[in-house]
Design a protein around this motif. Structure first.
Motif, PDB file in Angstrom:
ATOM      1  N   PRO A 190       0.819  -1.225   0.000  1.00 50.89           N
ATOM      2  CA  PRO A 190       0.000   0.000   0.000  1.00 50.89           C
ATOM      3  C   PRO A 190       0.848   1.268   0.000  1.00 50.89           C
ATOM      4  CG  PRO A 190      -0.877  -1.588   1.562  1.00 50.89           C
ATOM      5  CD  PRO A 190       0.437  -2.136   1.101  1.00 50.89           C
ATOM      6  N   SER A 191       2.072   1.166   0.505  1.00 49.07           N
ATOM      7  CA  SER A 191       2.947   2.336   0.517  1.00 49.07           C
ATOM      8  C   SER A 191       3.196   2.869  -0.885  1.00 49.07           C
ATOM      9  CB  SER A 191       4.287   1.984   1.177  1.00 49.07           C
ATOM     10  OG  SER A 191       4.102   1.616   2.517  1.00 49.07           O
ATOM     11  N   LEU A 192       3.115   1.987  -1.883  1.00 49.22           N
ATOM     12  CA  LEU A 192       3.292   2.427  -3.267  1.00 49.22           C
ATOM     13  C   LEU A 192       1.959   2.489  -4.005  1.00 49.22           C
ATOM     14  CD1 LEU A 192       5.150   3.207  -5.610  1.00 49.22           C
ATOM     15  CD2 LEU A 192       5.409   0.776  -6.122  1.00 49.22           C
ATOM     16  N   ARG A 193       1.205   1.400  -4.003  1.00 47.57           N
ATOM     17  CA  ARG A 193       0.029   1.331  -4.879  1.00 47.57           C
ATOM     18  C   ARG A 193      -1.107   2.255  -4.452  1.00 47.57           C
ATOM     19  NH1 ARG A 193      -4.064  -1.784  -2.722  1.00 47.57           N
ATOM     20  NH2 ARG A 193      -3.498  -3.207  -1.029  1.00 47.57           N
ATOM     21  N   LYS A 194      -1.177   2.601  -3.177  1.00 53.01           N
ATOM     22  CA  LYS A 194      -2.238   3.501  -2.722  1.00 53.01           C
ATOM     23  C   LYS A 194      -1.980   4.962  -3.106  1.00 53.01           C
ATOM     24  CE  LYS A 194      -5.218   0.847  -0.522  1.00 53.01           C
ATOM     25  NZ  LYS A 194      -6.630   0.755  -0.971  1.00 53.01           N
ATOM     26  N   ARG A 195      -0.749   5.254  -3.465  1.00 54.20           N
ATOM     27  CA  ARG A 195      -0.407   6.621  -3.845  1.00 54.20           C
ATOM     28  C   ARG A 195      -0.818   6.892  -5.295  1.00 54.20           C
ATOM     29  NH1 ARG A 195       3.689   5.824   0.178  1.00 54.20           N
ATOM     30  NH2 ARG A 195       4.157   7.792   1.261  1.00 54.20           N
ATOM     31  N   HIS A 196      -1.153   8.157  -5.569  1.00 56.59           N
ATOM     32  CA  HIS A 196      -1.363   8.580  -6.941  1.00 56.59           C
ATOM     33  C   HIS A 196      -0.005   8.738  -7.611  1.00 56.59           C
ATOM     34  CE1 HIS A 196      -5.728   9.113  -6.893  1.00 56.59           C
ATOM     35  NE2 HIS A 196      -5.577   9.461  -5.623  1.00 56.59           N
ATOM     36  N   TRP A 197      -0.008   8.892  -8.927  1.00 53.78           N
ATOM     37  CA  TRP A 197       1.227   8.806  -9.693  1.00 53.78           C
ATOM     38  C   TRP A 197       2.289   9.784  -9.215  1.00 53.78           C
ATOM     39  CZ3 TRP A 197       3.587  12.576 -12.628  1.00 53.78           C
ATOM     40  CH2 TRP A 197       2.854  13.752 -12.883  1.00 53.78           C
ATOM     41  N   ASN A 198       1.887  11.029  -8.914  1.00 55.25           N
ATOM     42  CA  ASN A 198       2.866  12.023  -8.466  1.00 55.25           C
ATOM     43  C   ASN A 198       3.371  11.705  -7.062  1.00 55.25           C
ATOM     44  OD1 ASN A 198       0.052  12.734  -7.915  1.00 55.25           O
ATOM     45  ND2 ASN A 198       0.828  14.594  -6.922  1.00 55.25           N
ATOM     46  N   GLN A 199       2.490  11.176  -6.205  1.00 50.72           N
ATOM     47  CA  GLN A 199       2.905  10.790  -4.862  1.00 50.72           C
ATOM     48  C   GLN A 199       3.841   9.573  -4.915  1.00 50.72           C
ATOM     49  OE1 GLN A 199      -1.083  10.122  -3.480  1.00 50.72           O
ATOM     50  NE2 GLN A 199      -1.237  12.138  -2.486  1.00 50.72           N
ATOM     51  N   ALA A 200       3.589   8.683  -5.876  1.00 50.00           N
ATOM     52  CA  ALA A 200       4.462   7.519  -6.045  1.00 50.00           C
ATOM     53  C   ALA A 200       5.866   7.952  -6.464  1.00 50.00           C
ATOM     54  CB  ALA A 200       3.872   6.559  -7.081  1.00 50.00           C
ATOM     55  N   LEU A 201       5.939   8.938  -7.344  1.00 44.80           N
ATOM     56  CA  LEU A 201       7.253   9.470  -7.726  1.00 44.80           C
ATOM     57  C   LEU A 201       7.976  10.065  -6.520  1.00 44.80           C
ATOM     58  CD1 LEU A 201       6.598  11.252 -11.158  1.00 44.80           C
ATOM     59  CD2 LEU A 201       7.873   9.132 -10.764  1.00 44.80           C
ATOM     60  N   GLU A 202       7.232  10.785  -5.688  1.00 43.99           N
ATOM     61  CA  GLU A 202       7.823  11.369  -4.478  1.00 43.99           C
ATOM     62  C   GLU A 202       8.334  10.274  -3.542  1.00 43.99           C
ATOM     63  OE1 GLU A 202       6.652  14.601  -0.981  1.00 43.99           O
ATOM     64  OE2 GLU A 202       5.075  13.463  -1.998  1.00 43.99           O
ATOM     65  N   TYR A 203       7.541   9.216  -3.395  1.00 42.71           N
ATOM     66  CA  TYR A 203       7.924   8.094  -2.529  1.00 42.71           C
ATOM     67  C   TYR A 203       9.210   7.440  -3.038  1.00 42.71           C
ATOM     68  CZ  TYR A 203       7.561   3.431  -0.384  1.00 42.71           C
ATOM     69  OH  TYR A 203       7.804   2.266   0.295  1.00 42.71           O
ATOM     70  N   ILE A 204       9.293   7.232  -4.343  1.00 40.90           N
ATOM     71  CA  ILE A 204      10.495   6.641  -4.934  1.00 40.90           C
ATOM     72  C   ILE A 204      11.687   7.570  -4.738  1.00 40.90           C
ATOM     73  CG2 ILE A 204      11.574   6.006  -7.140  1.00 40.90           C
ATOM     74  CD1 ILE A 204       8.781   4.966  -8.001  1.00 40.90           C
ATOM     75  N   ALA A 205      11.480   8.862  -4.940  1.00 46.27           N
ATOM     76  CA  ALA A 205      12.566   9.827  -4.757  1.00 46.27           C
ATOM     77  C   ALA A 205      13.088   9.809  -3.319  1.00 46.27           C
ATOM     78  CB  ALA A 205      12.084  11.226  -5.134  1.00 46.27           C
ATOM     79  N   LYS A 206      12.179   9.761  -2.332  1.00 47.55           N
ATOM     80  CA  LYS A 206      12.599   9.735  -0.928  1.00 47.55           C
ATOM     81  C   LYS A 206      13.440   8.509  -0.624  1.00 47.55           C
ATOM     82  CE  LYS A 206       8.832  12.396   1.202  1.00 47.55           C
ATOM     83  NZ  LYS A 206       7.647  12.343   2.088  1.00 47.55           N
ATOM     84  N   ARG A 207      13.024   7.371  -1.170  1.00 50.29           N
ATOM     85  CA  ARG A 207      13.792   6.145  -0.935  1.00 50.29           C
ATOM     86  C   ARG A 207      15.171   6.224  -1.591  1.00 50.29           C
ATOM     87  NH1 ARG A 207      10.575   1.364  -0.488  1.00 50.29           N
ATOM     88  NH2 ARG A 207      12.493   0.251  -1.047  1.00 50.29           N
ATOM     89  N   LEU A 208      15.229   6.818  -2.765  1.00 46.80           N
ATOM     90  CA  LEU A 208      16.502   6.903  -3.481  1.00 46.80           C
ATOM     91  C   LEU A 208      17.502   7.817  -2.771  1.00 46.80           C
ATOM     92  CD1 LEU A 208      15.367   7.117  -7.229  1.00 46.80           C
ATOM     93  CD2 LEU A 208      16.735   5.298  -6.194  1.00 46.80           C
ATOM     94  N   VAL A 209      17.029   8.951  -2.243  1.00 46.41           N
ATOM     95  CA  VAL A 209      17.978   9.927  -1.672  1.00 46.41           C
ATOM     96  C   VAL A 209      18.525   9.478  -0.325  1.00 46.41           C
ATOM     97  CG1 VAL A 209      16.874  11.830  -2.882  1.00 46.41           C
ATOM     98  CG2 VAL A 209      16.194  11.332  -0.538  1.00 46.41           C
TER      99      VAL A 209
END
Length: 693
Positions: free
Chosen positions: A230-249
């Protein structure tokens, strides 16, 4: 014949008298001492020896290489002791020279046995550690059997075949060298890749292995995401990008990330990548998205991905076009995201730019390596005929192969056979029906989504499984109607088709019989096999239920039984084969007392009288259904009348579990018990899979 001490070791032992005394029983058992030194790691100092087994020991236990023996002089064993031993395996002279999956530990701690056993049960990817109490080794009576008995007790105690979770470490990772090499090449060239395969073929383990290998290069950043979470799939596309960015940094950038609004998310994602590359001195970035069908149109659980997949992947593609050393690896069961050019009115941004790898079973050599290497630490040696038989039955499917071997070990233990054990094809053939009955739940998990995603292909698989080859060949000749059966490796080839997993074919045929209403829709254990079936199944249920308790606690889920687990577990051995109403009621009562009443008592202890029907039902829906079935059937056997609600539940379960022919048969009592056990272990597996995501 006693072992010998290498000349280079004698000066060390002359200055370490205690260690010399401790080694006496190992020498008597036939171990040579070939190397010795002290090692310090994480402020823990241990004495390390390398042992070489005699020819007789090597033959009995399958030792091919030397073994690590560590001695800790401290009066307590701690996790850092194990980490110090792990460090020995990665350094010279042990690296590449010793048995990789086990070691010996001598400790001055009084509770060494109990501590190590507990540690290994909680850390199932750990090497096998065979513990020895120093006090026992220095007794005057200590001899070769002191060592052999401890080997028998601990080395053969833990079933390392039966591990059903994705592998986060290399210890029990086998094979997949070809597929790993392919994906590594794609990532090092910053090309997109996809890995698809049936459930439990090792996709997630392969992805974690990929991350471990790539991140040996400090300038290559890799993050693995679970599309099912749910941490990924529940997010909308822009929120999913933000989530991925946070994990990467990884908190390496100063200040907060940008806002990732719908209008600016794509540009801001690219900006974060550029800044991260500069600040962290990176050269390449790889994101891995497992279970990708959960964010793919038509298979997504959350409806916004039906359209928002377009913005999400377009933003990823835009970032790749400007920063070419950024690539994506996707994985899952359904390859539609890589195969289809359009979803409805929208073009698929990934079509044509992802190279797809279909993960089949392990190769014959890889399957043999898995069976033989784990066999060493379980105390089982498979001869060439047995290895070939296993590969022919399970087609190198890693989970099914491991569970089949686990069943062999369990049946030998139930029969009281001495270990080490030698297994030939005859034993496998004799136990095949009972063994495959044990595996049917895992097979169901493997093929469920094949039926869900490709119903026409599943019908073709049914035809082949029940022997209608002509119907299958006709379907296969019609364009793409059987494509994924071949790509997944479920069916051999169009020219001479057969189901490569015989256990899968049996399951599909059985399900076909049930669906078409043929008598005896349920495959019952043969009467002569039922006692063994019951013993093994109850043991598996108890083990898996404890694993579920551990995983649930880690996931902060409501406790099932409280701090004391299920205290009536010992009563399970009193269960009997159901032959009539009385014996059925007796065994159901034991199951009810062990599991359901334990839940009820825990609920009462925390002042929640409806705990089973409220918290447990909500938190563990599959497990609730399986346990409720047991409770309803038990009440039916012990009460003359049932309240209306229970009566309705009874009718529902009977309708699900017994067809008319079986309900009218004298086999119905065993059928109901077997169904209760089948559904209980299946429910536990479902809950484990759900919680481990």
């Amino acid at each position: 014949m006693p072992g010998e001490i290498h000349e280079s070791v004698r000066p060390f032992l002359s200055n370490h008298k205690r260690e010399g005394d401790l080694l006496r029983p190992f020498l008597a058992a036939g171990f040579d001492i070939s190397w010795a030194n002290t090692r310090t790691y994480e402020r823990t100092t241990i004495t390390v020896f390398l042992l070489r087994a005699s020819a007789e020991l090597a033959e009995s236990y399958g030792f091919e290489y030397e073994l690590v023996l560590a001695y800790s002089r401290f009066d307590a064993v701690e996790p850092r002791t194990i980490r110090a031993i792990e460090h020995v395996f990665s350094t010279d002279p042990a690296k590449g020279r010793v048995e990789p999956l086990l070691c010996f530990l001598i400790s001055e701690a009084p509770n060494t046995d109990a501590w190590v056993s507990s540690y290994l049960l909680e850390n199932k990817e750990s090497r096998i550690v065979v513990p020895f109490a120093a006090s026992a080794l220095v007794e005057k009576s200590a001899d070769a059997w002191t060592v052999r008995n401890q080997l028998q007790k601990h080395f053969l105690l833990l079933d390392r075949y039966k591990y059903t979770l994705p592998l986060r470490e290399d210890t029990y990772f086998f094979g997949r060298g070809h597929e790993l090499g392919q994906i590594l090449d794609f990532c090092r060239r910053s090309e997109n890749a996809a890995v698809f395969g049936l459930r439990k073929t090792g996709k997630t383990s392969l992805l974690w292995k990929l991350q471990r290998v790539l991140e040996k290069d400090p300038k290559h950043r890799v993050e693995v995401f679970d599309g099912q979470s749910p941490s990924l799939r529940k997010r909308h596309w822009n929120q999913a990008l933000e989530y991925i960015a946070k994990r990467l940094v990884r908190d390496q950038l100063p200040g907060a990330l940008p806002g990732f609004s719908e209008l600016d998310a794509a540009d801001e994602f690219l900006s974060v990548l550029r800044t991260l590359v500069q600040v962290a001195n990176l050269e390449r970035i790889t994101i891995v998205i497992d279970e990708v069908e959960w964010i793919t149109p038509r298979t997504a659980a959350d409806k916004h991905w039906e359209t928002e997949f377009l913005e999400f992947w377009q933003a990823i593609r835009t970032a790749q076009s400007i920063f070419p050393r950024f690539n994506v690896v996707i994985a899952g069961v359904n390859p539609a995201i890589a195969e289809e050019s359009r979803f409805g009115d929208f073009q698929n941004p990934l079509f044509g730019i992802v190279t797809t790898i279909f993960l089949r079973g392990l190769s014959k050599l890889e399957s043999n390596e898995l069976v033989q290497k784990i066999g060493k630490i379980v105390g089982i040696r498979y001869d060439p005929t047995a290895l070939l038989s296993l590969f022919e039955q399970y087609a190198g499917h890693p989970l099914l192969t491991r569970l089949a071997c686990s069943h062999v070990a369990q049946m030998a233990q139930v029969a009281g056979e001495p270990f080490p054990l030698k297994v030939a094809k005859g034993r496998l053939d004799k136990q095949r029906a009972l063994r495959d009955d044990e595996l049917v739940f895992y097979v169901r998990h493997v093929v469920d989504e094949l039926e869900r995603f490709y119903p026409e292909e599943y019908r073709s698989l049914e035809a082949l499984s029940v022997g209608d080859i002509q119907k299958f060949q006709f379907a296969a000749s019609q364009g793409q109607s059987c494509t994924h059966l071949f790509r997944y490796g479920v069916v051999s080839a169009p020219e001479h088709p057969y189901v490569t997993y015989s256990v899968l074919a049996d399951y599909v045929a059985s399900e076909n019989a049930r669906r078409e209403g043929r008598p005896w829709r349920m495959r019952l254990a043969a009467p002569d096999d039922r006692e063994g079936f019951l013993s093994v199944r109850l043991r598996e249920i108890a083990e898996d239920m404890r694993e579920l308790e551990r995983v649930a606690k880690a996931a902060s889920q409501p406790s099932l039984f409280g701090p004391n687990s299920f205290p009536e577990a010992d009563r399970l051995r009193d269960a009997v084969v159901a032959k009539d109403s009385q014996t059925l009621g007796s065994t159901l009562s034991i199951l009810n007392r062990c599991f359901i009443e334990s839940i009820d008592r825990y609920g009462t202890s925390i002042a929640e009288k409806k705990y089973f029907f409220s918290k447990v039902k909500a938190a563990y829906p599959s497990l609730f259904d399986a346990l409720h079935r047991i409770r309803v059937y038990r009440n039916n056997e012990h009460h003359l009348e049932l309240v209306p609600g229970v009566e309705a539940s009874l009718r529902e379960y009977l309708q699900r579990d017994l067809d008319e022919a079986l309900a009218a048969s004298d086999q119905k009592y065993w059928a109901l018990l077997q169904r209760c056990l089948d559904e209980l272990i299946r429910a536990i597996q479902i809950e484990l899979a759900r919680l481990e995501q």
